[in-house]
Design a protein around this motif. Structure first.
Motif, short mmCIF file in Angstrom:
data_model
loop_
_atom_site.label_atom_id
_atom_site.label_comp_id
_atom_site.label_asym_id
_atom_site.label_seq_id
_atom_site.Cartn_x
_atom_site.Cartn_y
_atom_site.Cartn_z
N LYS A 121 -52.23 -13.69 -43.70
CA LYS A 121 -50.97 -13.84 -42.96
C LYS A 121 -49.85 -12.99 -43.53
O LYS A 121 -48.69 -13.28 -43.32
CB LYS A 121 -50.56 -15.31 -42.96
N VAL A 122 -50.18 -11.95 -44.26
CA VAL A 122 -49.18 -11.13 -44.93
C VAL A 122 -48.49 -10.20 -43.94
O VAL A 122 -49.13 -9.55 -43.12
CB VAL A 122 -49.84 -10.32 -46.08
N ASP A 123 -47.15 -10.14 -44.03
CA ASP A 123 -46.36 -9.26 -43.19
C ASP A 123 -46.01 -7.96 -43.91
O ASP A 123 -46.03 -6.90 -43.31
CB ASP A 123 -45.06 -9.96 -42.78
N PHE A 124 -45.68 -8.07 -45.20
CA PHE A 124 -45.28 -6.91 -45.99
C PHE A 124 -45.92 -6.98 -47.37
O PHE A 124 -46.25 -8.06 -47.86
CB PHE A 124 -43.75 -6.87 -46.17
N ILE A 125 -46.10 -5.81 -47.98
CA ILE A 125 -46.52 -5.75 -49.38
C ILE A 125 -45.41 -5.04 -50.15
O ILE A 125 -44.70 -4.19 -49.61
CB ILE A 125 -47.86 -5.01 -49.57
N TRP A 126 -45.25 -5.42 -51.41
CA TRP A 126 -44.28 -4.79 -52.29
C TRP A 126 -45.06 -4.01 -53.32
O TRP A 126 -45.84 -4.59 -54.09
CB TRP A 126 -43.41 -5.85 -52.96
N VAL A 127 -44.90 -2.70 -53.33
CA VAL A 127 -45.71 -1.81 -54.16
C VAL A 127 -44.87 -1.19 -55.27
O VAL A 127 -43.78 -0.67 -55.01
CB VAL A 127 -46.34 -0.69 -53.30
N GLY B 27 -41.15 -14.10 -44.43
CA GLY B 27 -39.89 -13.90 -45.12
C GLY B 27 -39.84 -14.37 -46.56
O GLY B 27 -38.83 -14.24 -47.23
N LYS B 28 -40.94 -14.92 -47.07
CA LYS B 28 -40.96 -15.41 -48.46
C LYS B 28 -41.86 -14.52 -49.31
O LYS B 28 -43.02 -14.29 -48.97
CB LYS B 28 -41.47 -16.85 -48.51
#
Length: 137
Positions: free
Chosen positions: A18-24, A88-89
């Motif tokens: 269910k991931v919307d974004f990844i932080w790389v 959003g979390k």
């Protein structure tokens, strides 16, 4: 400082279901086995997969939902996923020991072609994916 990127695709299921974004983190240059990394594939696309084996010149990477791995030159490695964002979390990624065990299992299977190795791999993969599926809910 990690950068936020949109995430789409199925190759990292069930981990990234269910991931919307990844932080790389594009400055981290020494990933460990089991870490999730971003690299540029042969079509110059950004891909997010798990590191299952590494040598001085290449990384073996695969999606959690895939049985196939790809061998990628180290210079194609761009960064390591630090966080995922769901609804959003932001959540910190933790590399579970089962992922490291799964990485070891994949590499050992690819290096051996004995019937015993294939049988152990088949049962190990079933166990591995069953446990991962239960822990990622």
């Amino acid at each position: 400082m990690p950068k936020k990127l949109p995430f789409h695709g199925q190759s990292m299921n069930p981990s990234f279901r269910k991931v919307d974004f990844i932080w790389v983190d594009f400055e981290k240059k020494s990933p460990q086995l089991g870490d999730i990394v971003v690299y540029r594939d042969k079509h110059q696309e950004l891909v997010c997969h798990r590191l299952i084996y590494k040598t001085q010149d290449e990384y073996w990477l695969k999606g959690d939902f895939s049985f196939q791995h790809e061998v990628v030159p180290v210079e194609h490695f761009l960064g390591q996923v630090q966080f995922v964002e769901v609804e959003g979390k932001r959540q910190k990624l933790k590399t579970h020991f089962l992922y490291r065990w799964g990485c070891w299992l994949q590499v050992k299977h690819s290096q051996s072609q004995s019937a015993f190795s294939k049988k152990i791999y088949r049962y190990g993969v079933r166990l591995y994916f069953s446990i991962i599926h239960l822990t990622c809910r």
